[in-house]
Design a protein around this motif. Structure first.
Motif, PDB file in Angstrom:
ATOM      1  N   ARG A 100     -16.507   2.568  -0.097  1.00  0.00           N
ATOM      2  CA  ARG A 100     -17.579   2.130   0.570  1.00  0.00           C
ATOM      3  C   ARG A 100     -17.931   3.037   1.960  1.00  0.00           C
ATOM      4  NH1 ARG A 100     -22.901   0.464   0.638  1.00  0.00           N
ATOM      5  NH2 ARG A 100     -23.343  -0.671   2.521  1.00  0.00           N
ATOM      6  N   HIS A 101     -19.163   3.827   2.180  1.00  0.00           N
ATOM      7  CA  HIS A 101     -19.504   4.432   3.352  1.00  0.00           C
ATOM      8  C   HIS A 101     -20.572   3.720   4.098  1.00  0.00           C
ATOM      9  CE1 HIS A 101     -17.018   7.663   2.159  1.00  0.00           C
ATOM     10  NE2 HIS A 101     -17.275   7.601   1.047  1.00  0.00           N
ATOM     11  N   PRO A 102     -20.368   3.356   5.361  1.00  0.00           N
ATOM     12  CA  PRO A 102     -19.156   4.134   6.366  1.00  0.00           C
ATOM     13  C   PRO A 102     -17.842   3.243   5.953  1.00  0.00           C
ATOM     14  CG  PRO A 102     -20.580   2.490   7.557  1.00  0.00           C
ATOM     15  CD  PRO A 102     -21.399   2.532   6.222  1.00  0.00           C
ATOM     16  N   ARG A 103     -17.000   3.868   6.174  1.00  0.00           N
ATOM     17  CA  ARG A 103     -15.538   3.459   5.780  1.00  0.00           C
ATOM     18  C   ARG A 103     -15.085   2.467   7.003  1.00  0.00           C
ATOM     19  NH1 ARG A 103      -9.791   6.926   5.588  1.00  0.00           N
ATOM     20  NH2 ARG A 103      -8.366   5.133   4.932  1.00  0.00           N
ATOM     21  N   ARG A 104     -14.792   1.195   6.326  1.00  0.00           N
ATOM     22  CA  ARG A 104     -14.178   0.113   7.074  1.00  0.00           C
ATOM     23  C   ARG A 104     -12.810  -0.097   7.044  1.00  0.00           C
ATOM     24  NH1 ARG A 104     -17.878  -4.777   5.982  1.00  0.00           N
ATOM     25  NH2 ARG A 104     -17.100  -5.333   8.120  1.00  0.00           N
ATOM     26  N   ARG A 105     -11.885   0.439   7.708  1.00  0.00           N
ATOM     27  CA  ARG A 105     -10.625   0.443   7.733  1.00  0.00           C
ATOM     28  C   ARG A 105     -10.103  -1.288   7.696  1.00  0.00           C
ATOM     29  NH1 ARG A 105      -8.344   5.274   8.301  1.00  0.00           N
ATOM     30  NH2 ARG A 105      -9.548   7.223   8.996  1.00  0.00           N
ATOM     31  N   SER A 106     -10.844  -2.184   8.397  1.00  0.00           N
ATOM     32  CA  SER A 106     -10.488  -3.535   8.520  1.00  0.00           C
ATOM     33  C   SER A 106     -10.347  -4.039   7.147  1.00  0.00           C
ATOM     34  CB  SER A 106     -11.534  -4.508   9.434  1.00  0.00           C
ATOM     35  OG  SER A 106     -12.723  -4.096   8.857  1.00  0.00           O
ATOM     36  N   LEU A 107     -11.530  -3.637   6.153  1.00  0.00           N
ATOM     37  CA  LEU A 107     -11.313  -4.224   4.936  1.00  0.00           C
ATOM     38  C   LEU A 107     -10.248  -3.626   4.043  1.00  0.00           C
ATOM     39  CD1 LEU A 107     -14.989  -4.219   3.693  1.00  0.00           C
ATOM     40  CD2 LEU A 107     -13.607  -6.226   4.671  1.00  0.00           C
ATOM     41  N   THR A 108      -9.912  -2.346   4.222  1.00  0.00           N
ATOM     42  CA  THR A 108      -8.683  -1.835   3.306  1.00  0.00           C
ATOM     43  C   THR A 108      -7.571  -2.330   3.924  1.00  0.00           C
ATOM     44  OG1 THR A 108      -8.733   0.172   4.778  1.00  0.00           O
ATOM     45  CG2 THR A 108      -9.901   0.319   2.697  1.00  0.00           C
ATOM     46  N   ARG A 109      -7.252  -2.453   5.219  1.00  0.00           N
ATOM     47  CA  ARG A 109      -6.326  -3.243   5.537  1.00  0.00           C
ATOM     48  C   ARG A 109      -5.892  -4.614   5.053  1.00  0.00           C
ATOM     49  NH1 ARG A 109      -7.901  -1.214  10.933  1.00  0.00           N
ATOM     50  NH2 ARG A 109      -6.609   0.676  11.464  1.00  0.00           N
ATOM     51  N   LEU A 110      -6.953  -5.332   4.861  1.00  0.00           N
ATOM     52  CA  LEU A 110      -6.972  -6.710   4.364  1.00  0.00           C
ATOM     53  C   LEU A 110      -6.696  -6.700   2.936  1.00  0.00           C
ATOM     54  CD1 LEU A 110     -10.070  -8.284   6.218  1.00  0.00           C
ATOM     55  CD2 LEU A 110      -7.628  -9.166   6.502  1.00  0.00           C
ATOM     56  N   GLY A 111      -7.003  -5.692   2.106  1.00  0.00           N
ATOM     57  CA  GLY A 111      -6.623  -5.550   0.701  1.00  0.00           C
ATOM     58  C   GLY A 111      -5.351  -5.097   0.768  1.00  0.00           C
ATOM     59  N   TRP A 112      -4.693  -4.528   1.351  1.00  0.00           N
ATOM     60  CA  TRP A 112      -3.362  -3.993   1.165  1.00  0.00           C
ATOM     61  C   TRP A 112      -2.392  -5.296   1.753  1.00  0.00           C
ATOM     62  CZ3 TRP A 112      -1.641  -0.458  -1.594  1.00  0.00           C
ATOM     63  CH2 TRP A 112      -2.143   0.679  -2.071  1.00  0.00           C
ATOM     64  N   ALA A 113      -3.042  -5.957   2.640  1.00  0.00           N
ATOM     65  CA  ALA A 113      -2.091  -7.248   2.874  1.00  0.00           C
ATOM     66  C   ALA A 113      -2.024  -8.034   1.643  1.00  0.00           C
ATOM     67  CB  ALA A 113      -2.874  -7.844   4.226  1.00  0.00           C
ATOM     68  N   GLN A 114      -3.096  -8.096   1.157  1.00  0.00           N
ATOM     69  CA  GLN A 114      -3.088  -9.189  -0.071  1.00  0.00           C
ATOM     70  C   GLN A 114      -2.150  -8.708  -1.033  1.00  0.00           C
ATOM     71  OE1 GLN A 114      -6.589 -10.759  -1.877  1.00  0.00           O
ATOM     72  NE2 GLN A 114      -7.918  -9.733  -0.157  1.00  0.00           N
ATOM     73  N   PHE A 115      -2.203  -7.292  -1.243  1.00  0.00           N
ATOM     74  CA  PHE A 115      -1.198  -6.537  -2.431  1.00  0.00           C
ATOM     75  C   PHE A 115       0.235  -6.907  -1.833  1.00  0.00           C
ATOM     76  CE2 PHE A 115       1.466  -3.121  -3.558  1.00  0.00           C
ATOM     77  CZ  PHE A 115       1.320  -2.950  -4.691  1.00  0.00           C
ATOM     78  N   TRP A 116       0.552  -6.701  -0.475  1.00  0.00           N
ATOM     79  CA  TRP A 116       2.114  -6.828  -0.347  1.00  0.00           C
ATOM     80  C   TRP A 116       2.247  -8.289  -0.284  1.00  0.00           C
ATOM     81  CZ3 TRP A 116       4.751  -3.071  -1.076  1.00  0.00           C
ATOM     82  CH2 TRP A 116       4.367  -1.585  -1.019  1.00  0.00           C
ATOM     83  N   ILE A 117       1.429  -9.216   0.089  1.00  0.00           N
ATOM     84  CA  ILE A 117       1.780 -10.711  -0.045  1.00  0.00           C
ATOM     85  C   ILE A 117       2.136 -10.979  -1.619  1.00  0.00           C
ATOM     86  CG2 ILE A 117       0.779 -13.093   0.166  1.00  0.00           C
ATOM     87  CD1 ILE A 117      -0.668 -11.804   2.470  1.00  0.00           C
ATOM     88  N   VAL A 118       1.275 -10.473  -2.463  1.00  0.00           N
ATOM     89  CA  VAL A 118       1.618 -10.828  -3.703  1.00  0.00           C
ATOM     90  C   VAL A 118       2.906 -10.260  -4.187  1.00  0.00           C
ATOM     91  CG1 VAL A 118       0.645 -10.223  -6.277  1.00  0.00           C
ATOM     92  CG2 VAL A 118      -0.951 -10.639  -4.592  1.00  0.00           C
ATOM     93  N   MET A 119       3.316  -8.895  -4.008  1.00  0.00           N
ATOM     94  CA  MET A 119       4.429  -8.497  -4.116  1.00  0.00           C
ATOM     95  C   MET A 119       5.801  -9.261  -3.573  1.00  0.00           C
ATOM     96  SD  MET A 119       4.050  -5.772  -6.398  1.00  0.00           S
ATOM     97  CE  MET A 119       2.818  -6.720  -6.909  1.00  0.00           C
ATOM     98  N   GLY A 120       5.584  -9.724  -2.444  1.00  0.00           N
ATOM     99  CA  GLY A 120       6.552 -10.308  -1.719  1.00  0.00           C
ATOM    100  C   GLY A 120       6.430 -11.691  -2.541  1.00  0.00           C
ATOM    101  N   ASN A 121       5.398 -12.511  -2.731  1.00  0.00           N
ATOM    102  CA  ASN A 121       5.566 -13.882  -3.683  1.00  0.00           C
ATOM    103  C   ASN A 121       6.159 -13.687  -4.777  1.00  0.00           C
ATOM    104  OD1 ASN A 121       5.158 -16.321  -3.193  1.00  0.00           O
ATOM    105  ND2 ASN A 121       3.318 -16.636  -3.696  1.00  0.00           N
ATOM    106  N   ALA A 122       5.863 -12.513  -5.713  1.00  0.00           N
ATOM    107  CA  ALA A 122       6.665 -12.372  -6.980  1.00  0.00           C
ATOM    108  C   ALA A 122       8.206 -12.409  -6.934  1.00  0.00           C
ATOM    109  CB  ALA A 122       6.072 -11.151  -7.405  1.00  0.00           C
ATOM    110  N   VAL A 123       8.755 -11.442  -5.696  1.00  0.00           N
ATOM    111  CA  VAL A 123      10.074 -11.434  -5.480  1.00  0.00           C
ATOM    112  C   VAL A 123      10.583 -13.009  -5.065  1.00  0.00           C
ATOM    113  CG1 VAL A 123      11.839 -10.424  -4.158  1.00  0.00           C
ATOM    114  CG2 VAL A 123      10.003  -9.133  -4.974  1.00  0.00           C
ATOM    115  N   TRP A 124       9.737 -13.526  -4.423  1.00  0.00           N
ATOM    116  CA  TRP A 124      10.262 -14.881  -3.932  1.00  0.00           C
ATOM    117  C   TRP A 124       9.926 -15.804  -5.049  1.00  0.00           C
ATOM    118  CZ3 TRP A 124      11.935 -16.130   0.979  1.00  0.00           C
ATOM    119  CH2 TRP A 124      12.132 -17.456   1.118  1.00  0.00           C
ATOM    120  N   GLY A 125       9.251 -15.790  -5.860  1.00  0.00           N
ATOM    121  CA  GLY A 125       9.188 -16.562  -7.155  1.00  0.00           C
ATOM    122  C   GLY A 125      10.466 -16.387  -8.081  1.00  0.00           C
ATOM    123  N   GLY A 126      10.838 -15.056  -8.083  1.00  0.00           N
ATOM    124  CA  GLY A 126      12.193 -14.661  -8.665  1.00  0.00           C
ATOM    125  C   GLY A 126      13.511 -15.453  -8.072  1.00  0.00           C
TER     126      GLY A 126
END
Length: 337
Positions: A100-126
């Motif tokens: 999306r333009h103009p680029r909004r870094r706050s949105l991409t940071r929130l997206g990556w935060a979701q990704f790492w929470i998902v990965m962390g919770n998958a490991v926690w589930g294990g």
């Protein structure tokens, strides 16, 4: 040089999603976060928590469930596979926000935060599986899912507003009351995980360790916090009327009251019917809806201006003026970086 660009940059040069598409992608992550909570509850309520006996494989010899494991293995493994679907939706949001333009870094940071929470919770589930469904770890597993839902709701909100400094739309005491309501609802959620950890549905047919507290006493504490949340919600609605806050904020408080009322009915039904599995599943769904509603209430009491107008793709040169003079700098695009 194009060869030095990363894949997200290359996509951003060729695809220009609309603001509405980015917001829909953010909403999809909210829906998937709710689904992952509900299906995780289904794993526990069908006694499939140890349907796969180990992690990351399903059995020491097989990545997937075997025929001998029956329906419980399929349910547990299906829930694990759903994590990949969740990642796909989070990935779509990250890509759309980056393109999306103009680029909004706050949105991409929130997206990556979701990704790492998902990965962390998958490991926690294990870890939960490897420790035999330790109730404290199971509770933390749910709270991590709630954290994911929180970031997803914030992403959805940010995708529909601008990047101006937050401006209160009500008086400061009213805003503080709203965040007190959020804190009380968070405490209610935490206590709910303790109720689950002391209750009879441990997640597996075999004997599983439970939190050594009196289930009825913890349930009563949970009910007490429900009354606190209801009281704060009603007080907030009257306060918003008194200060003539925007209609959107008052409407969201009414939506929260509706969610709390529905959740209260479900809670009493499950208590008096002896905790039937299907009703507990509905109660878990209701808890996510209440949390979404209370976050939307708090976020409605701020204004961050309109969405930035569409700007040129990164690397595009500004169009030259008709008389041959250099074009004006892209103020909107620069200010959003």
């Amino acid at each position: 040089m194009p060869n030095s660009l990363n894949p997200l940059e290359l996509i951003a040069r060729r695809w220009q999603p609309s603001a509405a598409f980015v917001r829909r992608a953010a909403l999809a992550t909210v829906v998937m976060a709710v689904i992952i909570v509900v299906t995780g509850g289904a794993v526990r309520l069908t006694q499939s928590g140890l349907g796969c006996s180990t992690w990351p494989k399903c059995t020491p010899e097989s990545l997937t469930p075997t025929h001998a494991m029956g329906i419980n293995g399929l349910i547990e493994f299906g829930n694990r596979m759903l994590t990949y679907v969740l990642c796909a939706f989070v990935g779509l949001f990250i890509i759309a926000a980056r393109a999306r333009h103009p680029r909004r870094r706050s949105l991409t940071r929130l997206g990556w935060a979701q990704f790492w929470i998902v990965m962390g919770n998958a490991v926690w589930g294990g870890i939960v599986v490897l420790t035999g469904l330790n109730p404290y770890l199971v509770a933390a597993h749910f709270l991590l899912s709630t954290t994911l839902l929180t970031v997803a709701v914030l992403s959805w909100q940010r995708a529909g507003e601008g990047d101006d400094a937050p401006r209160d739309v009500a008086t400061r005491p009213v805003g503080q009351l709203a965040w007190l309501l959020v804190a009380a609802t968070g405490a209610l959620t935490v206590i709910g995980t303790v109720v689950t950890g002391t209750g009879p549905h441990a997640g597996d047919a075999h004997k599983v360790h439970r939190i050594p507290l009196n289930w009825q006493e913890i349930t009563q504490l949970h009910v007490d916090f429900v009354y606190i949340v209801v009281g704060l919600t009603v007080a907030l609605w009257f306060a918003l009327r008194a200060v003539k806050a925007p209609a959107t904020a008052r409407r969201r408080v009414l939506e929260l009251l509706a969610c709390i009322a529905l959740q209260g009915v479900i809670g009493y039904v499950q208590y008096f019917l002896g905790l039937p599995e299907i009703v507990i599943g509905l109660h878990m769904l209701g808890s996510t809806l209440v949390w979404i509603a209370v976050l939307r209430v708090a976020l409605s009491l701020r204004d961050r201006g309109p969405l930035p107008e569409d700007g040129p793709a990164d690397g595009d040169a500004p169009a030259a003026a008709a008389d041959g003079e250099p074009a004006e700098p892209q103020v909107a695009s620069a200010s959003s970086r």
